[in-house]
Design an enzyme around this catalytic site. Sequence first.
Site, PDB file in Angstrom:
ATOM      1  N   HIS A  14      -4.240  -2.328  -4.718  1.00 11.71           N
ATOM      2  CA  HIS A  14      -3.726  -3.640  -5.097  1.00 11.71           C
ATOM      3  C   HIS A  14      -4.838  -4.667  -4.919  1.00 11.71           C
ATOM      4  CE1 HIS A  14      -3.634  -4.594  -0.837  1.00 11.71           C
ATOM      5  NE2 HIS A  14      -2.955  -3.474  -0.629  1.00 11.71           N
ATOM      6  N   SER A  65       0.803  -1.222   0.000  1.00  9.72           N
ATOM      7  CA  SER A  65       0.000   0.000   0.000  1.00  9.72           C
ATOM      8  C   SER A  65       0.837   1.273   0.000  1.00  9.72           C
ATOM      9  CB  SER A  65      -0.936   0.010   1.218  1.00  9.72           C
ATOM     10  OG  SER A  65      -1.888  -1.017   1.118  1.00  9.72           O
ATOM     11  N   HIS A 114      -1.292   5.905   8.280  1.00 10.32           N
ATOM     12  CA  HIS A 114      -1.079   4.637   7.589  1.00 10.32           C
ATOM     13  C   HIS A 114      -0.586   4.890   6.168  1.00 10.32           C
ATOM     14  CE1 HIS A 114      -2.309   0.283   6.795  1.00 10.32           C
ATOM     15  NE2 HIS A 114      -1.588   0.248   7.902  1.00 10.32           N
ATOM     16  N   ASP A 141      -8.681  -4.313   3.174  1.00  5.92           N
ATOM     17  CA  ASP A 141      -7.394  -5.004   3.105  1.00  5.92           C
ATOM     18  C   ASP A 141      -7.143  -5.853   4.342  1.00  5.92           C
ATOM     19  OD1 ASP A 141      -4.576  -5.271   1.993  1.00  5.92           O
ATOM     20  OD2 ASP A 141      -4.138  -4.282   3.887  1.00  5.92           O
TER      21      ASP A 141
END
Length: 537
Positions: free
Chosen positions: A417, A148, A211, A375
């Site tokens: 992704h 990420s 993050h 995720d």
Amino acid sequence: MYYKETLTVLIALTLWSCITESFRTFFEESDNYHHEIPHEEKSFARNMPGDLAENRITPSRERDTQYWLDYAQHTVRQRAGGYFKNKRAKNIILFLGDGMSISTLTAARILKGQREGRPGEESSLAMEQFPYAGLSKTYCTNGQTADSACSATAYLTGVKTNLLTIGVNGHVIFNNCTSSSNPAYHVESIAKWAQDAGKATGIVTTTTVTHASPSASYAHVANRNWESDYDILKTKAVTNGPCSDIAKQLIQNEPGNKFDVIMGGGFKKFIPNDIRDAFGVKGERRDSLNLVEEWLRYNSQGKLVTTIEELQDLDFVETQKLLGLFHSSHLEYHAKASTSHPAQPRLKDMTEAALKILQKNPQGYFAFIEGGRIDHGHHSNIAGYALDETLEFDEAIQMAINMTNEEETLIVVTSDHSHTMTISGYPGRGNPILGLNQYNRDLEGIPYSVLNYALGPQQYLDKNGKRLDLSSEKYDEFMVKPSYIHTKMGAHAGEDVALFARGPQAHLFSGTMEQNVIPHLMAYAACIGHGPTFCDE
């Protein structure tokens, strides 16, 4: 003469027999690869359960030819009646579903329909109704499959980079603070381009605001885990001088310190370890900085909120800037929050509040809004969490649609992704997407899960390596799904991800593109940044 004619006929018949045998053999061999019905489907058809064989599971109207013709023709008229919104985008909203693979979209839409009491396959997500769609190639400069951090750098700065690094180019070595502190290796984000054009900016996420995904809009680090100074100490960064962590960069450096909206989790990353945050958790910082207090001092008309009640009670006329920290770490999964964190806002609540603040700027705005825990659900192989978070993400998208004008706001939805979850076998129409395949079994006669992962913690095997019959287990929505390869947790996958767009210049977001092209297209549409823009035409 008779014998010659007879011999000629026999030779001809023999040749014809050889030719026809060759063709028969060719087509039989070809059938192994290009058959209409695979061998397992033939077996499946012979042993088809009654409700499938007698077609008791198909909605009655879908059995008629005219239903499908009417639906298709309505869609054709709808699509043919569309047109390019060939104008400048005043506002840009980038929605990012972290780990939201195409199989996740499919499974989430089915779950949505099933929660509404329908079979589910015919359902549609808000993002799937956008008029333009494409695919994004997610590899990074040193990775076939992205994480990420490098992917966020691509879709927020327009530059691909190395795995685990944020806001820097490919010259930066992982964990090397010295290289990441070099301004020559820093890359600017679309948030900075928007600020330079006088627009409001904001980030919203269900993870920590430090993050990997949101950080690429404002930070420059050689390790995505450097969310606080303590994180840097733990990783023993390679450095010959001071190294600035992500939280510090958000509060003290541009463009982070100019954000009008910051919402998500990670309160403990901003405060010293000798005090506790709003949730009773001790801070992490070892440098004695209280970055929350610093933000409040710097933004005299700004508000700090930590609960849904405080968010809803805000005076949006008076409030100029907003800092929302709703958890010490990541926000709780929506499916668990009602019991464990009932004061936590939903992503759509944060989206609504963010847009109310950002829309006050007459020059427009750029907003980054992330469904970050899709995720995490996949990493745990708990598809129930991943799909529920996807539906939460989609509700936030619908909120943005309701609050904006398609004539002036470009909304782009994509993922960073993929993940390895697959939809397996031949489940019948309406088969519970989070359950077992009710219509197929393996060669041992054991039923299997509709959703499975390539890598993960649970293979569900007995001591002899034989698959367990999960129908005898408590198979609820949030059970860890089976995986093929035994690993501590699930891993990302490398295939392309979907891209959806609506609003001005949305037609540019079609076909297959490199992930780093996305911010440049958004900048083109809004006439910001350093490249060609719509206003130059």
